[in-house]
Design an enzyme around this catalytic site. Structure first.
Site, PDB file in Angstrom:
ATOM      1  N   SER A 148       0.956  -8.742   7.213  1.00 15.11           N
ATOM      2  CA  SER A 148       1.712  -7.835   8.072  1.00 15.11           C
ATOM      3  C   SER A 148       3.188  -7.857   7.667  1.00 15.11           C
ATOM      4  O   SER A 148       3.508  -7.589   6.518  1.00 15.11           O
ATOM      5  CB  SER A 148       1.499  -8.232   9.531  1.00 15.11           C
TER       6      SER A 148
ATOM      7  N   ASP B 140      -3.994  -4.018   9.699  1.00 16.64           N
ATOM      8  CA  ASP B 140      -3.175  -5.227   9.741  1.00 16.64           C
ATOM      9  C   ASP B 140      -4.002  -6.498   9.562  1.00 16.64           C
ATOM     10  O   ASP B 140      -4.937  -6.765  10.318  1.00 16.64           O
ATOM     11  CB  ASP B 140      -2.465  -5.254  11.097  1.00 16.64           C
TER      12      ASP B 140
END
Length: 330
Positions: free
Chosen positions: A51, A212
């Protein structure tokens, strides 16, 4: 550009997820690590990012050092790969609130394929499948990575960069850049790793949608388990060994989730320690958490978070408290 190499111990760096404010906090922590140890983080054999950490991993792999990352956040003039690219920290990721997502379940396929083992999957992976598809774009992040790495870099100037995302159809954690994993360009992989479900649209790579990597793990330290590294530094915005005690509901819920992320990171790190790898984990403390608040995408807090981290991270490294001690206390 060639990655900087060394002849010392084999080392790895793990950069966790944590949104815009997590990135700012990590920049402060990375600066503190370099100043306190004298190590050049760009020289580490492996750099794993998830991320927000995937963006910093890509930049370090392209030759941007911690001092340049810090000065860029502060708005100071810099040299190097970042100097020629315009990046607005306040607007580049779409602001502090998501757009209204699309109607419907994000990934029915993930639920169907894993229906018999949903209880064994990370709760965030299951939740991500049930959330609607986000409308936000991460094109600005992809453009940044592309501009810094250059068109002729191949995967990355640093061959040991790994970027973690989750296959939105299967729920599998995928470290792009590792041998045997699906092929992707570095900008694609970073955009996928940053695609928060319900906030940003999934990124299509090789016929699969990816989101993510933090939906599987905020850190994914255990992915380094088979490499036989001597030392690993984990810089994790969602891991805290000491918490503050907010009264408002949203910060209290965030702290509860933070405890879960911390426990998982400790389990992952224990696997490396058992194999003989020395692990150092750095996460936000109470003062950092006050600066961060409840919304890790709140760009208005970015400078306060960075300035706090520059001080508290140095103090934490000076004190040298063992994460293993923190695990026993917890």
């Amino acid at each position: 550009m060639e990655a900087i190499r060394h002849n010392g111990p084999r080392r790895g760096l793990v950069l966790g997820g944590g949104g815009v404010l997590g990135a700012a906090w990590m920049v402060g922590a990375l600066s503190a690590i370099e100043e306190s140890t004298g190590a050049d983080l760009r020289s580490f054999d492996y750099i794993l990012g998830t991320s927000a950490g995937s963006v910093l991993a890509a930049l370090l792999g392209a030759g941007v050092d911690a001092e340049q990352l810090r000065d860029h956040q502060l708005g100071n003039p810099i040299d190097g790969p970042l100097s020629d690219h315009t990046w607005d920290y306040e607007t580049a990721t779409g602001g502090s609130r998501p757009q209204l997502p699309r109607f419907g379940v994000g990934s029915p396929a993930l639920v169907r394929r894993n229906v018999r083992r949903l209880r064994r999957m990370p709760p965030t992976a299951v939740l991500s499948a049930l959330m609607p598809v986000g409308r936000g774009s991460l094109d600005g992040v992809g453009d940044l990575v592309d501009a810094v790495t250059g068109p002729d870099a191949g995967w990355s100037p640093h061959s040991g960069v790994w970027i973690v995302a989750m296959d939105y159809e299967t729920g599998r954690r995928v470290p792009f850049g590792r041998a045997g994993e699906p092929r992707a360009s570095l900008p694609q992989a970073v955009m996928a790793s940053c695609a928060i479900p319900g906030w940003f649209a999934p990124v299509m790579i090789g016929g699969h949608r990816y989101v993510d990597g933090g939906t599987c793990s905020a850190t994914s330290v255990d992915l380094f388990g088979s490499l036989g590294l001597d030392e690993v530094y984990v810089v994790a915005p969602m891991v805290s060994f000491e918490l503050d005690h907010p009264r408002a509901l949203l910060p209290r819920l965030e702290r509860r989730w933070r405890r879960r992320c911390t426990r998982r990171c400790l389990r992952e790190a224990a696997k490396l320690e058992a194999a003989g790898t020395a692990v150092t984990i750095l996460g936000p403390g109470p003062e950092d958490l006050v600066a961060i608040g409840a919304n890790v995408m709140d760009t208005g807090r970015r400078m306060a978070v960075l300035e706090t981290s520059l001080r508290t991270s140095e103090e934490a490294l000076t004190q040298g408290r063992s994460w293993a001690d923190a695990a026993e206390a917890g």
